[in-house]
Design a protein around this motif. Structure first.
Motif, PDB file in Angstrom:
ATOM      1  N   GLU A  51       0.948  -1.401   0.030  1.00 16.81           N
ATOM      2  CA  GLU A  51      -0.051   0.108   0.162  1.00 16.81           C
ATOM      3  C   GLU A  51       0.627   1.113  -0.542  1.00 16.81           C
ATOM      4  OE1 GLU A  51      -4.220  -0.299   1.911  1.00 16.81           O
ATOM      5  OE2 GLU A  51      -3.084   0.892   3.566  1.00 16.81           O
ATOM      6  N   LYS A  53       0.875   4.555   1.030  1.00 18.13           N
ATOM      7  CA  LYS A  53       0.125   5.038   2.186  1.00 18.13           C
ATOM      8  C   LYS A  53       1.773   6.260   3.243  1.00 18.13           C
ATOM      9  CE  LYS A  53      -2.254   3.168   6.673  1.00 18.13           C
ATOM     10  NZ  LYS A  53      -2.875   1.827   7.396  1.00 18.13           N
ATOM     11  N   SER A  56      -2.220   8.067   8.059  1.00 16.52           N
ATOM     12  CA  SER A  56      -3.346   7.309   8.814  1.00 16.52           C
ATOM     13  C   SER A  56      -3.865   7.563  10.616  1.00 16.52           C
ATOM     14  CB  SER A  56      -2.907   5.946   9.253  1.00 16.52           C
ATOM     15  OG  SER A  56      -2.237   5.350   9.863  1.00 16.52           O
ATOM     16  N   SER A  58      -4.764   5.965  12.693  1.00 17.65           N
ATOM     17  CA  SER A  58      -3.469   5.326  13.857  1.00 17.65           C
ATOM     18  C   SER A  58      -2.294   5.957  14.395  1.00 17.65           C
ATOM     19  CB  SER A  58      -3.659   3.876  13.182  1.00 17.65           C
ATOM     20  OG  SER A  58      -3.163   3.264  12.299  1.00 17.65           O
ATOM     21  N   PHE A  91      -5.677  10.282   5.514  1.00 18.02           N
ATOM     22  CA  PHE A  91      -4.067   9.638   4.800  1.00 18.02           C
ATOM     23  C   PHE A  91      -4.069   9.874   3.604  1.00 18.02           C
ATOM     24  CE2 PHE A  91      -7.664   7.064   5.763  1.00 18.02           C
ATOM     25  CZ  PHE A  91      -7.614   5.968   6.756  1.00 18.02           C
ATOM     26  N   LYS A 112      -8.159   2.902  -3.033  1.00 16.85           N
ATOM     27  CA  LYS A 112      -8.590   2.374  -1.696  1.00 16.85           C
ATOM     28  C   LYS A 112      -9.358   3.905  -0.889  1.00 16.85           C
ATOM     29  CE  LYS A 112      -7.832  -0.695   2.306  1.00 16.85           C
ATOM     30  NZ  LYS A 112      -6.486  -0.227   2.639  1.00 16.85           N
ATOM     31  N   ASN A 181     -10.049  -7.412   8.027  1.00 19.02           N
ATOM     32  CA  ASN A 181      -9.273  -6.251   8.640  1.00 19.02           C
ATOM     33  C   ASN A 181      -8.810  -7.126  10.083  1.00 19.02           C
ATOM     34  OD1 ASN A 181      -7.647  -4.484   9.317  1.00 19.02           O
ATOM     35  ND2 ASN A 181      -9.089  -3.165   7.943  1.00 19.02           N
ATOM     36  N   ARG A 183      -7.928  -4.849  11.737  1.00 23.33           N
ATOM     37  CA  ARG A 183      -7.937  -3.431  12.704  1.00 23.33           C
ATOM     38  C   ARG A 183      -9.689  -3.719  12.920  1.00 23.33           C
ATOM     39  NH1 ARG A 183      -5.012  -0.281   9.729  1.00 23.33           N
ATOM     40  NH2 ARG A 183      -2.866  -0.171  11.250  1.00 23.33           N
ATOM     41  N   LEU A 185     -11.773  -0.504  13.144  1.00 23.55           N
ATOM     42  CA  LEU A 185     -11.767   0.572  12.706  1.00 23.55           C
ATOM     43  C   LEU A 185     -12.410   1.886  13.063  1.00 23.55           C
ATOM     44  CD1 LEU A 185     -11.669   0.522   8.631  1.00 23.55           C
ATOM     45  CD2 LEU A 185     -10.125   0.349  10.258  1.00 23.55           C
ATOM     46  N   LEU A 188      -9.823   2.028  16.455  1.00 24.71           N
ATOM     47  CA  LEU A 188      -8.026   1.790  16.088  1.00 24.71           C
ATOM     48  C   LEU A 188      -7.268   0.548  16.432  1.00 24.71           C
ATOM     49  CD1 LEU A 188      -7.121   5.327  15.090  1.00 24.71           C
ATOM     50  CD2 LEU A 188      -8.428   3.501  13.486  1.00 24.71           C
ATOM     51  N   SER A 215      -3.737  -5.520   6.894  1.00 24.67           N
ATOM     52  CA  SER A 215      -3.408  -4.796   7.956  1.00 24.67           C
ATOM     53  C   SER A 215      -2.384  -5.015   9.570  1.00 24.67           C
ATOM     54  CB  SER A 215      -4.656  -3.756   9.124  1.00 24.67           C
ATOM     55  OG  SER A 215      -5.537  -3.341   8.186  1.00 24.67           O
ATOM     56  N   GLY A 216      -2.148  -4.544   9.930  1.00 28.89           N
ATOM     57  CA  GLY A 216      -1.357  -4.902  10.738  1.00 28.89           C
ATOM     58  C   GLY A 216       0.070  -5.818  10.617  1.00 28.89           C
ATOM     59  N   GLY A 236       0.238  -2.144   4.955  1.00 28.63           N
ATOM     60  CA  GLY A 236       0.377  -0.473   4.538  1.00 28.63           C
ATOM     61  C   GLY A 236       1.785   0.120   4.996  1.00 28.63           C
ATOM     62  N   SER A 237       1.083   0.206   6.402  1.00 32.56           N
ATOM     63  CA  SER A 237       2.498   1.288   7.407  1.00 32.56           C
ATOM     64  C   SER A 237       3.541   0.745   7.293  1.00 32.56           C
ATOM     65  CB  SER A 237       1.870   1.396   8.590  1.00 32.56           C
ATOM     66  OG  SER A 237       0.835   1.895   9.023  1.00 32.56           O
TER      67      SER A 237
END
Ligand SMILES: O=C(O)c1ccccc1NCC(=O)[C@H](O)[C@H](O)COP(=O)(O)O
Length: 255
Positions: A51, A53, A56, A58, A91, A112, A181, A183, A185, A188, A215-216, A236-237
């Motif tokens: 992703e 990104k 975000s 979070s 984002f 996204k 997911n 996460r 949302l 978070l 996620s994560g 992503g992150s």
């Protein structure tokens, strides 16, 4: 559509997006579906959707990425698809990022965003995306209609769920690509046990489509629980924050 019941951060984001598209007109332009995104995720082994990104809710600021450069790095690092956040306020995304990524790489792109209006799907197709994210937590019972609209526009739909109730809705909506997911949302909070649990449940309920764990994920060993179960992971992150995106993608996917 009324989004007043959507709680927390997610509620705020979708109400802002609904306001953005309040006067949007949906002008459908039917296209044949190539299933490019789906086919990429069905390749043998665990596929990576990496992703783009920049920020975000979070994590706050993540990285001042150049979307095209980031996507090229991900592609060289073995990603089979790229996810591009186009939501601007939380984002750091925009439509140009998606346009640039589509031009820069040969792998398919996912738009996204927080889809609240069919015009956002028509836009995704015009921008060159192969797929769009649809969130059951946002669309509820309308998920089925949005899946059909995405398909009619030539897009694959990644239908995202976070709990059992949403899973039921996604299965009823004839989702072909199901994202789970980790996460929540609303709060978070991230729980890496969520995706494997719900993916097993989806299979037990007869789901034969593509499964994506979302996620994560930060380290290769965290993917052990979804290998052999998920077709793909969406990350992503942890990738976006790395100094070397290509190497980070490669390292994450090496068991
Ligand atoms: O990432 C967030 O903080 C977030 C907050 C509110 C709504 C959506 C959010 N993220 C969207 C995603 O699903 C992730 O971007 C994606 O799955 C990648 O997650 P990660 O690898 O943990 O960045």
């Amino acid at each position: 559509m009324d989004f007043t019941a959507v709680p927390g951060v997610l509620g705020r984001i979708v109400r802002e997006r609904a306001e953005d598209y309040l006067d949007a007109e949906f002008q459908p332009s039917a296209r044949p579906r190539t299933k490019r995104f789906e086919r990429a995720l069905r390749l043998p082994g665990l596929s990576l959707i990496a992703e783009v990104k920049r920020a975000s809710p979070s994590k706050g600021h993540i990285a001042a990425l150049d979307p095209a450069q980031a996507a090229r790095s991900y592609e060289r690092g073995g990603a089979r698809a790229v996810s591009v956040l186009t939501e601007p306020r939380h984002f750091g995304g925009d439509d140009q990022a998606l346009r640039d990524v589509v031009k820069a790489v040969a792998i398919p792109a996912l738009r996204k965003d927080f889809v609240v209006h069919p015009a956002m799907l028509a836009e995704a197709a015009q921008l060159g995306a192969s797929a769009a994210l649809l969130m059951v937590s946002v669309l509820g019972e309308l998920t089925h209609t949005f899946v059909q609209t995405a398909h009619a526009l030539g897009l694959d739909a990644l239908v995202e769920v976070h709990d059992e109730r949403e899973l039921d809705v996604a299965l009823e909506a004839d989702a072909e690509i199901l994202g789970v997911n980790n996460r929540d949302l609303t709060t978070l909070k991230t729980d890496l046990a969520n995706a494997p649990r719900l993916m097993r449940l989806a299979r037990a309920r007869g789901f034969e489509g593509v499964l994506v764990a979302e996620s994560g994920y930060e380290r290769a060993e965290q993917l052990a629980d979804v290998r052999g179960l998920a077709d793909a992971v969406l990350v992503g992150s942890s990738l976006a924050a790395a100094d070397d995106l290509e190497e980070a993608a490669r390292r994450l996917m090496t068991p």
